[in-house]
Design a protein around this motif. Sequence first.
Motif, PDB file in Angstrom:
ATOM      1  N   PRO A  42       5.195   3.226  -2.507  1.00  0.00           N
ATOM      2  CA  PRO A  42       5.403   3.581  -0.998  1.00  0.00           C
ATOM      3  C   PRO A  42       7.142   3.597  -1.186  1.00  0.00           C
ATOM      4  CG  PRO A  42       4.015   1.801  -0.904  1.00  0.00           C
ATOM      5  CD  PRO A  42       4.052   2.191  -2.551  1.00  0.00           C
ATOM      6  N   ILE A  43       7.864   3.006  -1.825  1.00  0.00           N
ATOM      7  CA  ILE A  43       9.310   3.036  -2.143  1.00  0.00           C
ATOM      8  C   ILE A  43       9.806   4.323  -2.360  1.00  0.00           C
ATOM      9  CG2 ILE A  43       9.379   2.159  -4.551  1.00  0.00           C
ATOM     10  CD1 ILE A  43      11.825   1.421  -1.834  1.00  0.00           C
ATOM     11  N   THR A 133       4.331  -7.106  -9.321  1.00  0.00           N
ATOM     12  CA  THR A 133       4.760  -7.589  -8.289  1.00  0.00           C
ATOM     13  C   THR A 133       3.804  -8.837  -7.820  1.00  0.00           C
ATOM     14  OG1 THR A 133       5.507  -5.682  -7.589  1.00  0.00           O
ATOM     15  CG2 THR A 133       5.241  -7.192  -5.749  1.00  0.00           C
ATOM     16  N   SER A 156      -6.200  -3.747   0.693  1.00  0.00           N
ATOM     17  CA  SER A 156      -6.949  -2.614   0.049  1.00  0.00           C
ATOM     18  C   SER A 156      -5.777  -1.709  -0.546  1.00  0.00           C
ATOM     19  CB  SER A 156      -7.460  -1.840   1.328  1.00  0.00           C
ATOM     20  OG  SER A 156      -6.532  -1.360   2.228  1.00  0.00           O
ATOM     21  N   GLY A 157      -4.467  -2.107  -0.703  1.00  0.00           N
ATOM     22  CA  GLY A 157      -3.410  -1.468  -1.418  1.00  0.00           C
ATOM     23  C   GLY A 157      -3.261  -1.848  -2.674  1.00  0.00           C
ATOM     24  N   GLY A 158      -2.626  -0.976  -3.351  1.00  0.00           N
ATOM     25  CA  GLY A 158      -2.042  -1.176  -4.882  1.00  0.00           C
ATOM     26  C   GLY A 158      -1.868  -2.763  -4.954  1.00  0.00           C
ATOM     27  N   THR A 178      -7.462  -6.791   6.410  1.00  0.00           N
ATOM     28  CA  THR A 178      -7.507  -5.316   6.600  1.00  0.00           C
ATOM     29  C   THR A 178      -7.334  -5.080   8.161  1.00  0.00           C
ATOM     30  OG1 THR A 178      -8.747  -3.147   6.457  1.00  0.00           O
ATOM     31  CG2 THR A 178      -9.946  -5.233   6.392  1.00  0.00           C
ATOM     32  N   ARG A 179      -6.823  -3.952   8.528  1.00  0.00           N
ATOM     33  CA  ARG A 179      -6.883  -3.639   9.979  1.00  0.00           C
ATOM     34  C   ARG A 179      -8.155  -2.900  10.218  1.00  0.00           C
ATOM     35  NH1 ARG A 179      -2.202   0.294   9.789  1.00  0.00           N
ATOM     36  NH2 ARG A 179      -3.365   0.851   7.790  1.00  0.00           N
ATOM     37  N   ALA A 244       6.802 -10.028   0.693  1.00  0.00           N
ATOM     38  CA  ALA A 244       7.168  -8.995  -0.490  1.00  0.00           C
ATOM     39  C   ALA A 244       6.937  -7.652  -0.358  1.00  0.00           C
ATOM     40  CB  ALA A 244       5.996  -9.374  -1.692  1.00  0.00           C
ATOM     41  N   GLY A 245       6.421  -7.590   1.174  1.00  0.00           N
ATOM     42  CA  GLY A 245       6.193  -5.798   1.282  1.00  0.00           C
ATOM     43  C   GLY A 245       6.865  -5.465   2.680  1.00  0.00           C
ATOM     44  N   LEU A 247       5.426  -2.744   5.015  1.00  0.00           N
ATOM     45  CA  LEU A 247       4.613  -1.435   5.343  1.00  0.00           C
ATOM     46  C   LEU A 247       5.030  -1.217   7.001  1.00  0.00           C
ATOM     47  CD1 LEU A 247       1.296  -2.158   3.452  1.00  0.00           C
ATOM     48  CD2 LEU A 247       3.084  -0.269   3.178  1.00  0.00           C
ATOM     49  N   ASP A 248       5.180  -2.654   7.879  1.00  0.00           N
ATOM     50  CA  ASP A 248       5.417  -2.383   9.037  1.00  0.00           C
ATOM     51  C   ASP A 248       6.970  -2.321   9.247  1.00  0.00           C
ATOM     52  OD1 ASP A 248       5.607  -2.459  11.838  1.00  0.00           O
ATOM     53  OD2 ASP A 248       4.056  -3.958  12.026  1.00  0.00           O
ATOM     54  N   ARG A 266      11.360  -9.932  -4.279  1.00  0.00           N
ATOM     55  CA  ARG A 266      11.601  -8.616  -5.061  1.00  0.00           C
ATOM     56  C   ARG A 266      11.306  -8.910  -6.475  1.00  0.00           C
ATOM     57  NH1 ARG A 266      16.933  -5.917  -4.804  1.00  0.00           N
ATOM     58  NH2 ARG A 266      15.736  -3.886  -4.844  1.00  0.00           N
ATOM     59  N   SER A 267      10.371  -7.839  -6.982  1.00  0.00           N
ATOM     60  CA  SER A 267       9.695  -7.975  -8.295  1.00  0.00           C
ATOM     61  C   SER A 267      10.960  -8.064  -9.111  1.00  0.00           C
ATOM     62  CB  SER A 267       8.675  -7.137  -8.776  1.00  0.00           C
ATOM     63  OG  SER A 267       9.398  -5.856  -8.503  1.00  0.00           O
ATOM     64  N   GLY A 321      -5.471   3.324  -0.566  1.00  0.00           N
ATOM     65  CA  GLY A 321      -4.743   2.115  -1.271  1.00  0.00           C
ATOM     66  C   GLY A 321      -4.822   2.325  -2.510  1.00  0.00           C
TER      67      GLY A 321
HETATM   68  N1  LIG Z   1       8.848  -6.827  -3.361  1.00  0.00           N
HETATM   69  C1  LIG Z   1       8.662  -5.872  -4.379  1.00  0.00           C
HETATM   70  O1  LIG Z   1       9.236  -6.053  -5.381  1.00  0.00           O
HETATM   71  C2  LIG Z   1       7.498  -4.670  -4.097  1.00  0.00           C
HETATM   72  C3  LIG Z   1       7.085  -4.198  -5.360  1.00  0.00           C
HETATM   73  C4  LIG Z   1       5.932  -3.328  -5.009  1.00  0.00           C
HETATM   74  C5  LIG Z   1       5.632  -2.807  -3.758  1.00  0.00           C
HETATM   75  N2  LIG Z   1       6.271  -3.607  -2.779  1.00  0.00           N
HETATM   76  C6  LIG Z   1       5.888  -3.152  -1.311  1.00  0.00           C
HETATM   77  O2  LIG Z   1       4.590  -4.000  -1.068  1.00  0.00           O
HETATM   78  C7  LIG Z   1       3.904  -3.078   0.028  1.00  0.00           C
HETATM   79  C8  LIG Z   1       2.651  -2.774  -0.475  1.00  0.00           C
HETATM   80  O3  LIG Z   1       2.722  -1.798  -1.494  1.00  0.00           O
HETATM   81  P1  LIG Z   1       1.386  -1.103  -2.051  1.00  0.00           P
HETATM   82  O4  LIG Z   1       1.810  -0.268  -3.185  1.00  0.00           O
HETATM   83  O5  LIG Z   1       0.231  -2.080  -2.213  1.00  0.00           O
HETATM   84  O6  LIG Z   1       1.036  -0.180  -0.623  1.00  0.00           O
HETATM   85  P2  LIG Z   1      -0.208   0.840  -0.438  1.00  0.00           P
HETATM   86  O7  LIG Z   1      -1.090   0.761  -1.767  1.00  0.00           O
HETATM   87  O8  LIG Z   1       0.042   2.101   0.180  1.00  0.00           O
HETATM   88  O9  LIG Z   1      -0.931  -0.146   0.587  1.00  0.00           O
HETATM   89  C9  LIG Z   1      -1.761   0.572   1.465  1.00  0.00           C
HETATM   90  C10 LIG Z   1      -2.486  -0.529   2.412  1.00  0.00           C
HETATM   91  O10 LIG Z   1      -1.677  -1.285   3.193  1.00  0.00           O
HETATM   92  C11 LIG Z   1      -2.330  -1.420   4.702  1.00  0.00           C
HETATM   93  N3  LIG Z   1      -1.283  -0.979   5.589  1.00  0.00           N
HETATM   94  C12 LIG Z   1      -0.558   0.374   5.407  1.00  0.00           C
HETATM   95  N4  LIG Z   1       0.188   0.456   6.574  1.00  0.00           N
HETATM   96  C13 LIG Z   1       0.069  -0.912   7.359  1.00  0.00           C
HETATM   97  C14 LIG Z   1       0.662  -1.311   8.468  1.00  0.00           C
HETATM   98  N5  LIG Z   1       1.621  -0.604   9.160  1.00  0.00           N
HETATM   99  N6  LIG Z   1       0.210  -2.722   8.976  1.00  0.00           N
HETATM  100  C15 LIG Z   1      -0.509  -3.319   8.306  1.00  0.00           C
HETATM  101  N7  LIG Z   1      -1.107  -2.807   6.885  1.00  0.00           N
HETATM  102  C16 LIG Z   1      -0.847  -1.650   6.454  1.00  0.00           C
HETATM  103  C17 LIG Z   1      -3.505  -0.457   4.598  1.00  0.00           C
HETATM  104  O11 LIG Z   1      -4.714  -1.324   4.533  1.00  0.00           O
HETATM  105  P3  LIG Z   1      -5.559  -1.146   5.715  1.00  0.00           P
HETATM  106  O12 LIG Z   1      -5.827   0.133   6.261  1.00  0.00           O
HETATM  107  O13 LIG Z   1      -6.930  -1.693   4.894  1.00  0.00           O
HETATM  108  O14 LIG Z   1      -5.138  -2.326   6.671  1.00  0.00           O
HETATM  109  C18 LIG Z   1      -3.293   0.365   3.445  1.00  0.00           C
HETATM  110  O15 LIG Z   1      -4.840   0.582   2.548  1.00  0.00           O
HETATM  111  C19 LIG Z   1       4.921  -1.871   0.200  1.00  0.00           C
HETATM  112  O16 LIG Z   1       5.463  -2.159   1.453  1.00  0.00           O
HETATM  113  C20 LIG Z   1       5.907  -1.857  -1.043  1.00  0.00           C
HETATM  114  O17 LIG Z   1       6.995  -1.250  -0.828  1.00  0.00           O
HETATM  115  C21 LIG Z   1       7.313  -4.507  -2.820  1.00  0.00           C
END
Ligand SMILES: NC(=O)c1ccc[n+]([C@@H]2O[C@H](COP(=O)([O-])OP(=O)(O)OC[C@H]3O[C@@H](n4cnc5c(N)ncnc54)[C@H](OP(=O)(O)O)[C@@H]3O)[C@@H](O)[C@H]2O)c1
Length: 329
Positions: A42-43, A133, A156-158, A178-179, A244-245, A247-248, A266-267, A321
């Motif tokens: 996503p980043i 992460t 359901s995401g990574g 999940t939503r 840690a994320g 998405l919203d 942050r990782s 995801g």
């Molecule tokens: N802190 C760090 O160092 C770090 C490192 C890596 C990633 N991140 C962040 O962690 C977050 C998740 O990353 P990811 O790679 O797992 O993402 P991803 O794989 O794209 O996650 C997708 C899932 O998130 C849910 N989702 C998407 N938009 C949403 C919203 N607006 N509200 C609620 N749920 C939503 C959906 O699940 P449902 O449809 O089932 O609800 C979707 O399947 C991102 O913001 C990413 O930037 C942070």
Amino acid sequence: MPRVVVFDEFGGPEVMRVVEEPVVEPAAGEVRVRMEAFAVNPIDRMMRSGTSPAPVPLPHARLGVEGTGVLDALGPGTTGLKIGDPVVLTAVPDPSARGSYAEYTTVPASRVVARPAGLGITEAAAVWVAYSTAYGALVEKAGMRPGDHVLITAASGGVGRAAMQIARQIGAVPIAVTRHTARRDELLAAGAAAVVATDHADIAEAVGRHTGGAGADIVLDLVMGPGQQDLLKAARPGGTLVAAGFLDPRPAPFPGGPPLTVFGYRSFEHTLDAVAVKRMAAFLNAGLRLGALRPAVDDKAFSLDDVVEAHRHLEKGLHAGKKIVVTVS
Ligand SMILES: NC(=O)c1ccc[n+]([C@@H]2O[C@H](COP(=O)([O-])OP(=O)(O)OC[C@H]3O[C@@H](n4cnc5c(N)ncnc54)[C@H](OP(=O)(O)O)[C@@H]3O)[C@@H](O)[C@H]2O)c1
């Protein structure tokens, strides 16, 4: 000449283009990696569209924070590594300059670890960011222990899938958010002990039911926004929330509710620390060997020429995801 993905302006997937550039010689303490595959995160989309929290200098910005390849050249002063070693990138804090969307990238030697044995190139490209992460946030930051009830958003995401598997590996109890009710069975199969679908259930009430009224010991918030308030109500007094994320993109109100420890995470806090990276790699290798950790990669195959299509796939949510991987060679 080797190829690399760059963009000169912020915008949709079409701003990315593949150009040819000479390879860069690694400086002292650096290695050059011949990339075999990279994952889309996503980043990357945020950087490309101009919504990343960190500034992205234009023009000619690169992209990509994870991937796998083999060592192709060693700079002076690198020890314990040899040309041809298969490696995984562990941190790319400057992706606009050293991004992994390329046939070659040059990084400090401390930013690679050996590719986990038995892992294919596709899974290896997609394993580090999600698992490091989730591990860093839950184990290193929140101190997750066996028996803890752990509430995981965007399950359901990574990162969410990785978090559920890591909780299971530790002996904790992952509760997935999940939503969509339609995702319940998929999440149970992916490791959730229970699923809360916000299209039908109230989070605090459902978590109360699954925890005997106690509430979650740890909340991993990968979404933030106004929904964070509901998560706070689902935590037990004295519990921990790790944000840690994001998405919203809507603002998250100041955390109220029961007294909790709230961390932002942050990782890089751990992935730039060689000692923590050693622990992360050991945990990851053990989990992969035992079969507790199973990276989920999207079935659709992309090559470097398809990078625009790979981002469109992400933006449409077609990956459901799972990690999107682009094969380089
Ligand atoms: N802190 C760090 O160092 C770090 C490192 C890596 C990633 N991140 C962040 O962690 C977050 C998740 O990353 P990811 O790679 O797992 O993402 P991803 O794989 O794209 O996650 C997708 C899932 O998130 C849910 N989702 C998407 N938009 C949403 C919203 N607006 N509200 C609620 N749920 C939503 C959906 O699940 P449902 O449809 O089932 O609800 C979707 O399947 C991102 O913001 C990413 O930037 C942070």
